[in-house]
Design a protein around this motif. Sequence first.
Motif, PDB file in Angstrom:
ATOM      1  N   THR A   1       0.825  -1.060   0.028  1.00 28.44           N
ATOM      2  CA  THR A   1       0.101  -0.162  -0.108  1.00 28.44           C
ATOM      3  C   THR A   1       0.697   1.098   0.195  1.00 28.44           C
ATOM      4  O   THR A   1       2.165   1.020   0.317  1.00 28.44           O
ATOM      5  CB  THR A   1      -0.843   0.076   0.960  1.00 28.44           C
ATOM      6  N   THR A   2       0.207   2.350  -0.407  1.00 29.20           N
ATOM      7  CA  THR A   2       0.932   3.591  -0.463  1.00 29.20           C
ATOM      8  C   THR A   2       0.012   4.801  -0.434  1.00 29.20           C
ATOM      9  O   THR A   2      -1.262   4.494  -0.501  1.00 29.20           O
ATOM     10  CB  THR A   2       1.850   3.784  -1.807  1.00 29.20           C
ATOM     11  N   ASN A   3       0.451   6.127   0.067  1.00 28.25           N
ATOM     12  CA  ASN A   3      -0.381   7.105  -0.069  1.00 28.25           C
ATOM     13  C   ASN A   3      -0.577   7.842  -1.568  1.00 28.25           C
ATOM     14  O   ASN A   3       0.002   7.287  -2.235  1.00 28.25           O
ATOM     15  CB  ASN A   3       0.402   8.174   0.841  1.00 28.25           C
ATOM     16  N   MET A   4      -1.758   8.568  -1.316  1.00 24.22           N
ATOM     17  CA  MET A   4      -1.998   9.062  -2.687  1.00 24.22           C
ATOM     18  C   MET A   4      -1.186  10.371  -3.184  1.00 24.22           C
ATOM     19  O   MET A   4      -1.456  11.407  -2.400  1.00 24.22           O
ATOM     20  CB  MET A   4      -3.413   9.187  -2.924  1.00 24.22           C
ATOM     21  N   GLU A   5      -0.335  10.285  -3.919  1.00 22.68           N
ATOM     22  CA  GLU A   5       0.603  11.345  -4.214  1.00 22.68           C
ATOM     23  C   GLU A   5       0.538  11.435  -5.839  1.00 22.68           C
ATOM     24  O   GLU A   5       0.649  10.582  -6.515  1.00 22.68           O
ATOM     25  CB  GLU A   5       1.912  11.396  -3.830  1.00 22.68           C
ATOM     26  N   ILE A   6       0.477  12.708  -6.137  1.00 17.57           N
ATOM     27  CA  ILE A   6       0.098  12.851  -7.696  1.00 17.57           C
ATOM     28  C   ILE A   6       1.327  13.656  -8.177  1.00 17.57           C
ATOM     29  O   ILE A   6       1.897  14.716  -7.469  1.00 17.57           O
ATOM     30  CB  ILE A   6      -0.991  13.653  -8.144  1.00 17.57           C
ATOM     31  N   GLU A   7       2.031  13.421  -9.205  1.00 18.18           N
ATOM     32  CA  GLU A   7       2.853  14.208 -10.031  1.00 18.18           C
ATOM     33  C   GLU A   7       2.761  14.672 -11.518  1.00 18.18           C
ATOM     34  O   GLU A   7       2.179  13.818 -12.238  1.00 18.18           O
ATOM     35  CB  GLU A   7       4.217  13.358  -9.898  1.00 18.18           C
ATOM     36  N   VAL A   8       2.976  15.871 -11.939  1.00 15.58           N
ATOM     37  CA  VAL A   8       2.752  16.333 -13.175  1.00 15.58           C
ATOM     38  C   VAL A   8       3.991  15.799 -14.219  1.00 15.58           C
ATOM     39  O   VAL A   8       4.930  16.256 -13.616  1.00 15.58           O
ATOM     40  CB  VAL A   8       2.643  17.767 -13.127  1.00 15.58           C
ATOM     41  N   ILE A   9       3.743  15.197 -15.086  1.00 15.60           N
ATOM     42  CA  ILE A   9       4.805  14.736 -15.979  1.00 15.60           C
ATOM     43  C   ILE A   9       4.628  15.272 -17.367  1.00 15.60           C
ATOM     44  O   ILE A   9       5.492  14.628 -18.248  1.00 15.60           O
ATOM     45  CB  ILE A   9       4.474  13.035 -15.959  1.00 15.60           C
TER      46      ILE A   9
ATOM     47  N   LEU B   1       0.400   8.906 -10.716  1.00 14.91           N
ATOM     48  CA  LEU B   1       0.342   8.561  -9.203  1.00 14.91           C
ATOM     49  C   LEU B   1       1.803   8.234  -9.067  1.00 14.91           C
ATOM     50  O   LEU B   1       2.432   7.427  -9.793  1.00 14.91           O
ATOM     51  CB  LEU B   1      -0.467   7.360  -8.880  1.00 14.91           C
ATOM     52  N   ILE B   2       2.289   8.529  -7.851  1.00 13.89           N
ATOM     53  CA  ILE B   2       3.503   8.229  -7.406  1.00 13.89           C
ATOM     54  C   ILE B   2       3.520   6.704  -6.724  1.00 13.89           C
ATOM     55  O   ILE B   2       2.755   6.590  -5.959  1.00 13.89           O
ATOM     56  CB  ILE B   2       4.106   9.236  -6.522  1.00 13.89           C
ATOM     57  N   GLY B   3       4.389   5.962  -7.233  1.00  9.55           N
ATOM     58  CA  GLY B   3       4.375   4.714  -6.570  1.00  9.55           C
ATOM     59  C   GLY B   3       4.710   3.376  -7.552  1.00  9.55           C
ATOM     60  O   GLY B   3       4.914   4.001  -8.708  1.00  9.55           O
ATOM     61  N   ASN B   4       4.872   2.298  -7.169  1.00 15.23           N
ATOM     62  CA  ASN B   4       5.214   1.102  -7.938  1.00 15.23           C
ATOM     63  C   ASN B   4       3.961   0.607  -8.721  1.00 15.23           C
ATOM     64  O   ASN B   4       2.856   0.701  -7.884  1.00 15.23           O
ATOM     65  CB  ASN B   4       5.909   0.184  -7.178  1.00 15.23           C
ATOM     66  N   VAL B   5       3.989  -0.096  -9.727  1.00 13.23           N
ATOM     67  CA  VAL B   5       2.978  -0.668 -10.438  1.00 13.23           C
ATOM     68  C   VAL B   5       2.297  -1.574  -9.541  1.00 13.23           C
ATOM     69  O   VAL B   5       3.024  -2.681  -9.130  1.00 13.23           O
ATOM     70  CB  VAL B   5       3.241  -1.202 -11.769  1.00 13.23           C
ATOM     71  N   GLY B   6       1.070  -1.486  -9.372  1.00  8.98           N
ATOM     72  CA  GLY B   6       0.327  -2.601  -8.408  1.00  8.98           C
ATOM     73  C   GLY B   6       0.266  -2.130  -6.902  1.00  8.98           C
ATOM     74  O   GLY B   6      -0.646  -3.045  -6.055  1.00  8.98           O
ATOM     75  N   ASP B   7       0.949  -1.061  -6.603  1.00 11.61           N
ATOM     76  CA  ASP B   7       0.725  -0.398  -5.190  1.00 11.61           C
ATOM     77  C   ASP B   7      -0.708  -0.033  -5.186  1.00 11.61           C
ATOM     78  O   ASP B   7      -1.454   0.347  -5.886  1.00 11.61           O
ATOM     79  CB  ASP B   7       1.388   0.691  -4.888  1.00 11.61           C
ATOM     80  N   VAL B   8      -1.323  -0.418  -3.866  1.00 11.91           N
ATOM     81  CA  VAL B   8      -2.815   0.111  -3.589  1.00 11.91           C
ATOM     82  C   VAL B   8      -2.953   1.190  -2.896  1.00 11.91           C
ATOM     83  O   VAL B   8      -2.088   1.493  -1.415  1.00 11.91           O
ATOM     84  CB  VAL B   8      -3.290  -1.057  -2.803  1.00 11.91           C
ATOM     85  N   ILE B   9      -3.534   2.192  -3.238  1.00 13.26           N
ATOM     86  CA  ILE B   9      -3.792   3.279  -2.450  1.00 13.26           C
ATOM     87  C   ILE B   9      -5.304   3.196  -2.002  1.00 13.26           C
ATOM     88  O   ILE B   9      -6.322   2.790  -2.657  1.00 13.26           O
ATOM     89  CB  ILE B   9      -3.776   4.580  -3.366  1.00 13.26           C
ATOM     90  N   VAL B  10      -5.455   3.141  -0.360  1.00 13.22           N
ATOM     91  CA  VAL B  10      -6.394   3.247   0.310  1.00 13.22           C
ATOM     92  C   VAL B  10      -7.300   4.549   0.593  1.00 13.22           C
ATOM     93  O   VAL B  10      -6.548   5.381   1.336  1.00 13.22           O
ATOM     94  CB  VAL B  10      -6.385   2.501   1.640  1.00 13.22           C
ATOM     95  N   LEU B  11      -8.569   4.852   0.057  1.00  9.54           N
ATOM     96  CA  LEU B  11      -9.084   6.106   0.345  1.00  9.54           C
ATOM     97  C   LEU B  11     -10.448   5.900   1.105  1.00  9.54           C
ATOM     98  O   LEU B  11     -10.902   4.888   1.028  1.00  9.54           O
ATOM     99  CB  LEU B  11      -9.234   6.888  -1.054  1.00  9.54           C
TER     100      LEU B  11
END
Length: 478
Positions: A448-456, A468-478
């Motif tokens: 799991t990871t936090n929801m963080e967004i970057e502009v690319i 979204l910032i993170g590895n492919v398959g990471d789960v963001i819980v909201l």
Amino acid sequence: MLFLPSIHGRFPVGITTFVTPVRPAQSIGSVKLRNARHGQPENALYLEEVAFTVYYPTEKPTNLQQGVDWFIRPIKESLNGFASFLGISTWLLWPVVYLFGSLIKIPAYPNAPLLNPMESTTESEKPSSSSQWPLIIFSHGLGGSRTAYSQLCCHLAASGRVVLAVEHRDGTGTACIPQSWKVDGKRTSRTLLYLRENDIRWEDDDTVQQKPFALRVEQLAFRHQELYIAYSTFRHFVQNDPVEIDTIDGPPISIEGWTNVNSEGRPSINCDEDVILAGHSFGGCTMLSILSTPPAQGFGSIPVSKVVILDPWLEPLPSPGPTPFVRPEGPGMPPISTDVDYIQESLKSSLTDKLDSPHPRMLVINSETFTLWKDHFARLQEVVSGWEPHGGRILTLVGSVHTSFSDFPVMPIIRKKSARPLLETISTLSLAFLDDRLEETLVSEVSTTNMEIEVIGLKKDGKPKRKLIGNVGDVIVL
């Protein structure tokens, strides 16, 4: 043969497709076919037969080879349907479909006998609900089919559940072959391909143009009828009640295996309580619509306990909402109209209903692309808050796209490296939710990871391109 990835679960999986007639056939809505062919009804949404493919636990048969066709037959109609859906020439697709697609097989056993839940080899393999298999009803999205989500459906079946995947014949599937059942026992068939806007016309163009997603709204009404008919027919079938039902594709089946009862006198499949609804995209929209409106005319409520919604597309639904419809208890409900406008008004009026009784628990799994769709995601959060006021029921998979929930990314030869792990994570989360161990799974089985967004960068329209910032398959819980 080219097989989709193998399914690892407690049980081998069988697949059988059932059909049942609609008597009398029904025209739903006002949309017409622009160029109706000979033998076709003029109404675009004409319900004469309901079809559904069932994925279920079985024993490894000694007389059957593993392998079920993924492409709907005849293969020519699947070719035409995909060309219609994609908006390209059949000449560009035919080498792919005939030389590649026609060989693709689902790793399951065609028309294998349903495993008796009482004959599971160990106590740990027996279903938990009174020695019956739980029932899941699945609805596909635009361009989908009864086989397009076979990986997910097989995972669910291999866990000890029976999955009823409806083939929606509302023009949202790539291709299907509805039959008209005659009184004399004969049947005539027709081909229905994916419906595009230029394939249809309206009786009242001025009125329709004022309604957003007018075709999808009428298709929702059509899907309501299909789902209630499929559930009711299958329920009567497994309870050994008189019902018109037949199978298509593959060898004949043993009816007795489906109508066996356990030591308590109950059918092998539990259709009377704790039914699970699931759907992807427009299928998720369909299930939200079903849960937010009264039952179709002549049908009782489906006893739903949980809902798994995958990347739901909300725009065809009235806003604000939808919210859970509180179903009256007991028999004697007045008949409910299946008129398209009535269903829409019911969705709106459900907003004012008081939720003084329990409603189904809901899990939403979103793709990264749908979570980054700002307006749509804000509405999704509002909708889910009406079902799960305590939060924590929307999960997002980093690096996933809208098709990640279907079989398309894991096709042989063309599959992407990340596609199978993403689909397995979707299956893991869905099963954990159904088994009431989602919180434990989020801690110990997935990353799991936090929801963080970057502009690319920038899109073509000049708006920022985000990820979204993170590895492919990471789960963001909201």
